[in-house]
Design a protein around this motif. Structure first.
Motif, PDB file in Angstrom:
ATOM      1  N   ARG A  56       8.536  -0.554  -1.566  1.00  0.00           N
ATOM      2  CA  ARG A  56       7.438  -1.234  -0.881  1.00  0.00           C
ATOM      3  C   ARG A  56       6.274  -1.356  -1.856  1.00  0.00           C
ATOM      4  NH1 ARG A  56       7.102   2.114   4.720  1.00  0.00           N
ATOM      5  NH2 ARG A  56       5.334   0.726   5.100  1.00  0.00           N
ATOM      6  N   THR A  62      -3.817  -4.510  -2.281  1.00  0.00           N
ATOM      7  CA  THR A  62      -3.321  -4.049  -0.980  1.00  0.00           C
ATOM      8  C   THR A  62      -4.506  -3.862  -0.028  1.00  0.00           C
ATOM      9  OG1 THR A  62      -1.386  -2.943  -1.936  1.00  0.00           O
ATOM     10  CG2 THR A  62      -2.116  -2.203   0.231  1.00  0.00           C
ATOM     11  N   LYS A  66      -3.357  -1.831   5.345  1.00  0.00           N
ATOM     12  CA  LYS A  66      -2.027  -1.353   4.954  1.00  0.00           C
ATOM     13  C   LYS A  66      -2.098   0.095   4.484  1.00  0.00           C
ATOM     14  CE  LYS A  66       2.028  -2.371   2.130  1.00  0.00           C
ATOM     15  NZ  LYS A  66       2.689  -3.314   1.189  1.00  0.00           N
ATOM     16  N   ALA A  69      -2.144   2.132   7.505  1.00  0.00           N
ATOM     17  CA  ALA A  69      -0.835   2.167   8.153  1.00  0.00           C
ATOM     18  C   ALA A  69       0.099   3.145   7.441  1.00  0.00           C
ATOM     19  CB  ALA A  69      -0.230   0.766   8.174  1.00  0.00           C
ATOM     20  N   LEU A  70       0.027   3.193   6.113  1.00  0.00           N
ATOM     21  CA  LEU A  70       0.854   4.128   5.354  1.00  0.00           C
ATOM     22  C   LEU A  70       0.465   5.573   5.671  1.00  0.00           C
ATOM     23  CD1 LEU A  70       0.929   2.299   1.881  1.00  0.00           C
ATOM     24  CD2 LEU A  70       2.880   2.649   3.421  1.00  0.00           C
TER      25      LEU A  70
END
Length: 281
Positions: A56, A62, A66, A69-70
């Motif tokens: 990924r 980024t 995101k 979310a990680l």
């Protein structure tokens, strides 16, 4: 409630694909995903070692959403292996954002240490480096670049820089009047087939690499007992002022550099800068 997963910061080869520790191999194999700066680049490494862990992307662009979310996935039990294109992540690398976010959330973060272009260059340069400072990439132009070059020369500790092959000649040319006889090493293509370490003064190396170079470049400036002072070498102050103006430096920055390298006083240097600027505006 499930236990949180672990964010592994994994060092990967800087050139030779076999320069990967046994622990790093295990982490890459067992992680739920490998977070890579460039998935196409990292795919080659994983394929070389027969690792099929999903890749990924995690790079400088980024979005924050995101990253968040990680972190939520880590909190829910996922484990990730964070890698850079080469060497140890976080050093001149965008992964720092995820590490910081995971730390702030109180999640497990650990490392599988290994290759580093910085340490590899220091060990091969054969230059005094009992203390060193990692500089990374210098600003490309303007007053920030001038200030960074002057700061580098004024620091007696060894310095380690990254530079692109096509800008290497310019870097060495800019360093030459500032470093004088202080030696450097240009380390190219470390651990690869065409590995090269060339040593000399900045002026000597600027001539050697006038046409540029190929491959990944790491530059080491040797430590010294006293800071290097730029020598008065400006033969044409007006040309110097015009060059610095074109590079985006402010009048104050130009005057400071001109005084340091021409023998003029700060007041005389500033007056020369104003005179040249008015004649061109």
């Amino acid at each position: 409630m499930s236990a949180p997963g672990t964010l592994w910061v994994v060092a990967t080869p800087i050139g030779h694909l076999d320069d990967l520790t046994l622990r790093a191999l295990r982490v890459l194999e067992e992680a739920d995903a490998v977070l890579a700066e460039d998935t196409r680049h990292s795919k080659k490494l994983l394929a070389h070692h027969g690792i099929q862990t999903p890749l990924r992307s995690l790079h400088a662009h980024t979005p924050d959403a995101k990253i968040a979310a990680l972190v939520e996935e880590l909190a829910a039990g996922a484990s990730f292996a964070l890698v850079s294109d080469a060497g140890t992540p976080i050093v001149s690398d965008p992964g720092i954002r995820l590490v910081a976010a995971a730390r702030e959330r109180g999640l497990p973060v650990t490392t599988a240490p290994g290759p580093s272009a910085v340490l590899a260059a220091l060990t091969l340069a054969g230059l005094r480096a009992d203390r060193f400072r990692f500089v990374g990439f210098l600003p490309r132009s303007g007053g920030k670049r001038t200030a960074a070059l002057d700061e580098l020369a004024a620091d007696p500790a060894a310095q380690v820089l990254f530079e692109s092959p096509r800008r290497l000649g310019r870097l060495l040319t800019d360093l030459a009047p500032r470093l004088g006889e202080r030696r450097l090493a240009v380390c190219r293509e470390l651990t690869k087939l065409h590995e090269e370490v060339r040593r000399g003064t900045a002026a000597e190396l600027a001539e050697a690499f006038a046409e540029g170079a190929r491959g990944e470049i790491t530059v080491v400036v040797e430590a010294t007992d006293t800071p290097t002072q730029a020598e008065p070498e400006i033969a044409d102050p007006d040309a110097f002022v015009r060059e610095r103006r074109a590079a985006g430096d402010t009048p104050k920055q130009i005057a400071k550099a001109l005084a340091a390298q021409s023998g003029l006083s700060r007041r005389e240097a500033y007056a020369r800068v104003v005179e040249v600027s008015q004649s061109e505006d």
